[in-house]
Scaffold this motif. Structure first.
Motif, PDB file in Angstrom:
ATOM      1  N   HIS A  28       0.859  -1.191   0.000  1.00  0.00           N
ATOM      2  CA  HIS A  28       0.000   0.000   0.000  1.00  0.00           C
ATOM      3  C   HIS A  28       0.886   1.229   0.000  1.00  0.00           C
ATOM      4  O   HIS A  28       1.812   1.345   0.806  1.00  0.00           O
ATOM      5  CB  HIS A  28      -0.918   0.072   1.217  1.00  0.00           C
ATOM      6  N   VAL A  29       0.614   2.154  -0.918  1.00  0.00           N
ATOM      7  CA  VAL A  29       1.390   3.395  -0.986  1.00  0.00           C
ATOM      8  C   VAL A  29       0.459   4.592  -0.900  1.00  0.00           C
ATOM      9  O   VAL A  29      -0.548   4.669  -1.600  1.00  0.00           O
ATOM     10  CB  VAL A  29       2.196   3.509  -2.298  1.00  0.00           C
ATOM     11  N   GLY A  30       0.811   5.524  -0.031  1.00  0.00           N
ATOM     12  CA  GLY A  30       0.090   6.795   0.105  1.00  0.00           C
ATOM     13  C   GLY A  30       0.989   7.792   0.805  1.00  0.00           C
ATOM     14  O   GLY A  30       1.998   7.414   1.402  1.00  0.00           O
ATOM     15  N   PRO A  31       0.650   9.072   0.760  1.00  0.00           N
ATOM     16  CA  PRO A  31       1.485  10.082   1.416  1.00  0.00           C
ATOM     17  C   PRO A  31       1.172  10.182   2.912  1.00  0.00           C
ATOM     18  O   PRO A  31       0.236  10.864   3.307  1.00  0.00           O
ATOM     19  CB  PRO A  31       1.104  11.377   0.693  1.00  0.00           C
ATOM     20  N   GLY A  46      -7.803   2.347   5.734  1.00  0.00           N
ATOM     21  CA  GLY A  46      -8.733   1.543   4.949  1.00  0.00           C
ATOM     22  C   GLY A  46      -8.116   0.213   4.531  1.00  0.00           C
ATOM     23  O   GLY A  46      -8.778  -0.833   4.564  1.00  0.00           O
ATOM     24  N   ALA A  47      -6.828   0.239   4.151  1.00  0.00           N
ATOM     25  CA  ALA A  47      -6.124  -0.987   3.760  1.00  0.00           C
ATOM     26  C   ALA A  47      -5.978  -1.935   4.954  1.00  0.00           C
ATOM     27  O   ALA A  47      -6.174  -3.151   4.824  1.00  0.00           O
ATOM     28  CB  ALA A  47      -4.744  -0.635   3.194  1.00  0.00           C
ATOM     29  N   LYS A  48      -5.652  -1.376   6.114  1.00  0.00           N
ATOM     30  CA  LYS A  48      -5.509  -2.206   7.327  1.00  0.00           C
ATOM     31  C   LYS A  48      -6.832  -2.875   7.691  1.00  0.00           C
ATOM     32  O   LYS A  48      -6.864  -4.055   8.052  1.00  0.00           O
ATOM     33  CB  LYS A  48      -5.033  -1.333   8.500  1.00  0.00           C
ATOM     34  N   ILE A 121      -4.070  -1.215  -8.173  1.00  0.00           N
ATOM     35  CA  ILE A 121      -5.392  -0.585  -8.134  1.00  0.00           C
ATOM     36  C   ILE A 121      -5.263   0.711  -7.346  1.00  0.00           C
ATOM     37  O   ILE A 121      -4.932   0.696  -6.163  1.00  0.00           O
ATOM     38  CB  ILE A 121      -6.459  -1.474  -7.460  1.00  0.00           C
ATOM     39  N   SER A 122      -5.514   1.840  -8.003  1.00  0.00           N
ATOM     40  CA  SER A 122      -5.500   3.115  -7.288  1.00  0.00           C
ATOM     41  C   SER A 122      -6.902   3.423  -6.767  1.00  0.00           C
ATOM     42  O   SER A 122      -7.880   3.328  -7.507  1.00  0.00           O
ATOM     43  CB  SER A 122      -5.031   4.258  -8.181  1.00  0.00           C
ATOM     44  N   PRO A 123      -6.979   3.850  -5.494  1.00  0.00           N
ATOM     45  CA  PRO A 123      -8.264   4.228  -4.923  1.00  0.00           C
ATOM     46  C   PRO A 123      -8.584   5.702  -5.111  1.00  0.00           C
ATOM     47  O   PRO A 123      -9.647   6.162  -4.697  1.00  0.00           O
ATOM     48  CB  PRO A 123      -8.057   3.939  -3.441  1.00  0.00           C
ATOM     49  N   ALA A 124      -7.659   6.457  -5.731  1.00  0.00           N
ATOM     50  CA  ALA A 124      -7.819   7.908  -5.713  1.00  0.00           C
ATOM     51  C   ALA A 124      -7.282   8.637  -6.932  1.00  0.00           C
ATOM     52  O   ALA A 124      -7.627   9.796  -7.147  1.00  0.00           O
ATOM     53  CB  ALA A 124      -7.117   8.469  -4.460  1.00  0.00           C
ATOM     54  N   VAL A 309     -10.193   2.405  -0.774  1.00  0.00           N
ATOM     55  CA  VAL A 309      -9.024   1.559  -0.501  1.00  0.00           C
ATOM     56  C   VAL A 309      -9.493   0.182  -0.029  1.00  0.00           C
ATOM     57  O   VAL A 309      -9.008  -0.856  -0.488  1.00  0.00           O
ATOM     58  CB  VAL A 309      -8.110   2.202   0.562  1.00  0.00           C
ATOM     59  N   TYR A 310     -10.432   0.187   0.907  1.00  0.00           N
ATOM     60  CA  TYR A 310     -10.990  -1.054   1.437  1.00  0.00           C
ATOM     61  C   TYR A 310     -11.529  -1.915   0.285  1.00  0.00           C
ATOM     62  O   TYR A 310     -11.210  -3.103   0.171  1.00  0.00           O
ATOM     63  CB  TYR A 310     -12.100  -0.711   2.430  1.00  0.00           C
ATOM     64  N   ASP A 311     -12.313  -1.301  -0.583  1.00  0.00           N
ATOM     65  CA  ASP A 311     -12.875  -2.034  -1.715  1.00  0.00           C
ATOM     66  C   ASP A 311     -11.799  -2.493  -2.696  1.00  0.00           C
ATOM     67  O   ASP A 311     -11.908  -3.566  -3.303  1.00  0.00           O
ATOM     68  CB  ASP A 311     -13.902  -1.168  -2.450  1.00  0.00           C
ATOM     69  N   ALA A 312     -10.755  -1.696  -2.875  1.00  0.00           N
ATOM     70  CA  ALA A 312      -9.673  -2.074  -3.789  1.00  0.00           C
ATOM     71  C   ALA A 312      -8.970  -3.337  -3.298  1.00  0.00           C
ATOM     72  O   ALA A 312      -8.678  -4.250  -4.090  1.00  0.00           O
ATOM     73  CB  ALA A 312      -8.672  -0.929  -3.932  1.00  0.00           C
TER      74      ALA A 312
END
Length: 377
Positions: A28-31, A46-48, A121-124, A309-312
């Protein structure tokens, strides 16, 4: 009683085979640092949640229980950092990637994942270019800028009655992309509309020079392409300079944090923003349940993207289950054809990797709270 000696190595091998469980590594990658850290942390949460839910219910692939683990990386909203962590995930041989948040990091990273054959899969990510590069490994679960910016441009003219419009963008892939699509649609809806175009950057704090120019044009609407960390202070300074125009932007400013960043300038009805995604009435209970669970778990409100994110994550896991394999080359064709009913609605992708029938939700702010106006399909 007689004891039979079993060599230690053999005993450990037996124990290992009895309890062997495939470990599936999801990146998972995000800022989680920098100006958009609050949004990156929301995504990470959301990923957790998704991975904890998968492991709690004993998720199986090809009839065998598996264990999902997350490799969390921070791209700081910086393209160079984004490609560095993308390579790190490839080297770690992750089974798939959820991310990135910003278009400016997702787009360069997508080439690295594609070359390695790893689904992303990008959530955003909303920049239209992301899924137009011919990379069959890149997907998104939200509508793109052509739809988001275009819908806002049309709404500005037809519903808000704008005739003199100032457009400001932060020169990032996302900010410039959504602003360009907004202008294109607004010009089409009203060819006689007057436009003023100005630029800033994604780390700016002082907007006096561009706002002074804009004030002289007396706009009735200001559109900002960028994130809330810049968009909030920009709105605050607009108010201080006496610019009383309506304020509009995309999902980057459409956060719970905007009123805190803008202060009293985000007065009732001043802001109209759109979030890429949105649930219809029949899906609302599922989203409400997610929001309540999130609040209980993290003692924080959902910002924007954590449900996506959860759905991804769940979509990727379902593709693995349908393929009976977590190997990227084997489950990628199943991901391309997936139909997954998630918290945010039905997830299915077109031949480019864009979500089919992507929804948008229009919001305003009332008494400091984000308030839904309507969902647009």
């Amino acid at each position: 009683m007689q004891f039979k000696f079993i060599p230690l190595a053999l005993a450990l091998a037996f124990a290992g085979s009895a309890g062997a469980q495939e470990v599936i590594k999801i990146g998972h990658v995000g800022p989680v640092s920098g100006p958009s850290a609050h949004l990156g942390k929301d995504n990470e949460n959301g990923a957790k949640m998704a991975v904890e839910d998968l492991n709690a219910k004993g998720f199986k692939i090809d009839g065998k229980p598996v264990k999902f683990v997350l490799q969390l990386e921070d791209d700081g909203s910086d393209p160079k950092q984004g490609t560095a962590v993308a390579q790190k995930l490839v080297d770690a041989k992750v089974n798939g990637v959820i991310g990135h948040l910003n278009s400016g990091t997702s787009i360069p990273a997508s080439k690295i994942y594609y070359d390695a054959g790893i689904p992303q899969i990008s959530p955003a990510t909303t920049q239209t270019k992301y899924t137009q590069q011919g990379f069959k490994s890149a997907f998104r679960v939200v509508a793109n800028d052509a739809k988001l910016g275009g819908s806002l441009g049309n709404y500005a003219i037809t519903k808000l009655g704008a005739k003199k419009i100032a457009v400001i963008d932060d020169r990032t892939a996302y900010g410039q992309g959504v602003a360009d699509e907004f202008m294109k649609a607004a010009k089409k809806a009203l060819p006689s509309a007057e436009f003023t175009k100005e630029f800033t950057n994604d780390k700016a704090t002082d907007f006096n020079a561009i706002l002074t120019k804009i004030k002289a044009k007396n706009p009735d609407l200001v559109f900002f392409g960028g994130m809330d960390s810049v968009g909030g202070p920009l709105l605050r300074q607009m108010k201080a300079l006496g610019i009383n125009a309506k304020y509009m932007g995309g999902d980057g400013i459409c956060t719970e944090s905007l009123p805190k960043l803008a202060g009293a300038a985000a007065a009732n009805g001043v802001v109209t923003c759109a979030e890429a995604g949105g649930v219809t009435a029949e899906q609302q209970k599922g989203m409400d349940d997610f929001v309540a669970r999130y609040k209980k778990k993290y003692n924080a409100d959902v910002q924007i993207y954590s449900p996506y994110v959860y759905d991804a994550v769940m979509t990727m896991a379902t593709a693995m289950q349908e393929a009976k394999s977590s190997q990227p080359a084997k489950y990628l064709p199943f991901l391309q054809k997936i139909k997954y009913q998630g918290v945010t609605g039905l997830i299915a992708f077109d031949d480019k990797g864009d979500i089919k029938d992507g929804a948008l939700t229009l919001f305003t702010y009332t008494d400091g709270k984000k308030t839904k106006i309507e969902v647009i399909k």
